[in-house]
Design an enzyme around this catalytic site. Sequence first.
Site, short mmCIF file in Angstrom:
data_model
loop_
_atom_site.label_atom_id
_atom_site.label_comp_id
_atom_site.label_asym_id
_atom_site.label_seq_id
_atom_site.Cartn_x
_atom_site.Cartn_y
_atom_site.Cartn_z
N ASP A 1 0.81 -1.22 0.00
CA ASP A 1 0.00 0.00 0.00
C ASP A 1 0.84 1.26 0.00
OD1 ASP A 1 -2.91 1.16 0.66
OD2 ASP A 1 -1.45 2.20 1.89
N ALA B 1 -4.87 2.45 -0.91
CA ALA B 1 -4.71 1.67 -2.14
C ALA B 1 -5.24 0.26 -1.97
CB ALA B 1 -3.23 1.66 -2.56
N ASP B 2 -4.88 -0.39 -0.86
CA ASP B 2 -5.35 -1.75 -0.61
C ASP B 2 -6.87 -1.82 -0.56
OD1 ASP B 2 -3.05 -3.26 -0.55
OD2 ASP B 2 -2.73 -3.03 1.59
N SER B 3 -7.46 -0.97 0.28
CA SER B 3 -8.90 -1.05 0.51
C SER B 3 -9.70 -0.70 -0.74
CB SER B 3 -9.30 -0.13 1.67
OG SER B 3 -8.69 -0.56 2.87
#
Length: 398
Positions: free
Chosen positions: A143, A171-173
Site C-alpha cells: 500500500d 490503495a489496498d482497501s
Amino acid sequence: MPTIHASKALSRFRVLDLSRVRAGPTCVRMLADFGADVIRVEPPQGVDPNEAMFAADRLGGDFQNLNRNKRSLTLNLKKPEGLVVFQRLVRDADVVVENWRPDVKARLGVDYESLRAINPRIILASISGFGQQGPYAWRPGFDQIVQGMGGLMSVTGLPGQGPVRAGLAVADSSAGLYAALGIFIALLERETSGEGQWVHTSLLHTMIAMMDFQAARYLNEGDVPTQAGNDHPTSAPMGLFSASDGLFNLGASGEGNWQRLCKLLERPDWLQDPDFSDEKLRVKHRERLNEQIQRVFSSRTVAHWVDTLNGAGVPAGPVYSVPEMFEDAQVRHLGVVKTVEASTGATRRVVTQPVRLERTAADVLRGAPGWGEHTAEILGEIGYSSDDIRMLRAMEVV
C-alpha cells in the site's frame, strides 16, 4: 451442517478466496457479508514462510474484521494432490479471488485459462500491485509503495513538509472494493452470456483513479496538485478551524454555503469584498479569509459552532479521535459496530457493511474461522470420504 449465509442476496454463489493480507480479503468480505458461501483456501500451517503477515493472529481485530463470515479450508496447492482438490472445488464455484504476483498463479496452475477449462462459468478476480502485464508486473505491491507512486503522498500533509502517507490503507482497501465491483458486473454479464471471465485490477491503477479530481485537474488544466494541509485545494472557506475548546471542520464551499455563512456570522462586508466575490478568488485569498473567519470562531465552543452552522445549512463537524468517533450518536444509530463470536468462543467487535439493502441486507453472523476449521466439512461437500480426508492429512495436503 448446512452452510450459514449472512444474507439471501448472494447466497447462491460460492467464492474461493485465495487472497492474503488486505486488498483481496476486503473484496471477499463484501461478498461474504452479502451471503456468498466464501471458502478461505489457505496453506496448512508452516507451509508459507510469510504466514505471520496474513494469518497468525486469528483472534486479532484486523483478521477478524477482514475475514468474518468465511469458512476455512487448508490446502497445499504446491502438491499435485492439493491442486486436484482445488480443481474439484472450482467445478461448482462461481468466483475465485487471488492477489498473488501474476506469475504465481500460472506456476501453480490456477490462472484463468486453466480454471476456465474446468468451469467455463468461473470468474477469476485478480488483484495485483501493478497489473498483470507491463514492466512492473513482477513487482510485489504494498500500500505505501503505491501511495507514493500513485501521487497520494505528494498531496497529503502540510505545505512544504514533504510527502506524507495517508493514515489508512487507501490503495489496498479501494483496490479490494473495485475488485468486488468488477465481480458483481461479471456475475451480471454471465446471466446473459453464460460465460465467466477474468476480472483484474491493480493497486497502482486504483490509487490513480482515487486521485480523481486531483488527477483530472492536471490532465486537463495542467494544474499540478500540491499539499494543501487541512484546506481544500479548490474550495474556500473549507478546512480546519479552532473553536474556544478544540478543532472542527467547516465546509462552506459554493456560493449558497458562502452566503449562508456570511449571514450567520453577520459579516455582510465579506460579501462585498472583491477578493471574496467568487470561489476562485476566495481560494486565491484564502489566508486572509481564514484569518478573519478564525477570529469569529475562537469565541465559542466546537459544539456551539457545529450545531449553529448545521442549523443554518452550512456543513460543519467535529474532529474525532477513533474512540470519540465510535461514541458519536449518529455512528451508534447507523449500527456501525457489531459484536460477533469467533471460532474459539471469544467475542470480537467488527465494522459492519456501509452499503445497506433494505430487503436483503448484509450481516455479520460469525467471526473469522480458525485455521482449517471447516476442512473436513468442505471436503465432504465435494465428495471426499472420511478415509480420503485422513489420507490427505497424512500426506500433508490439507
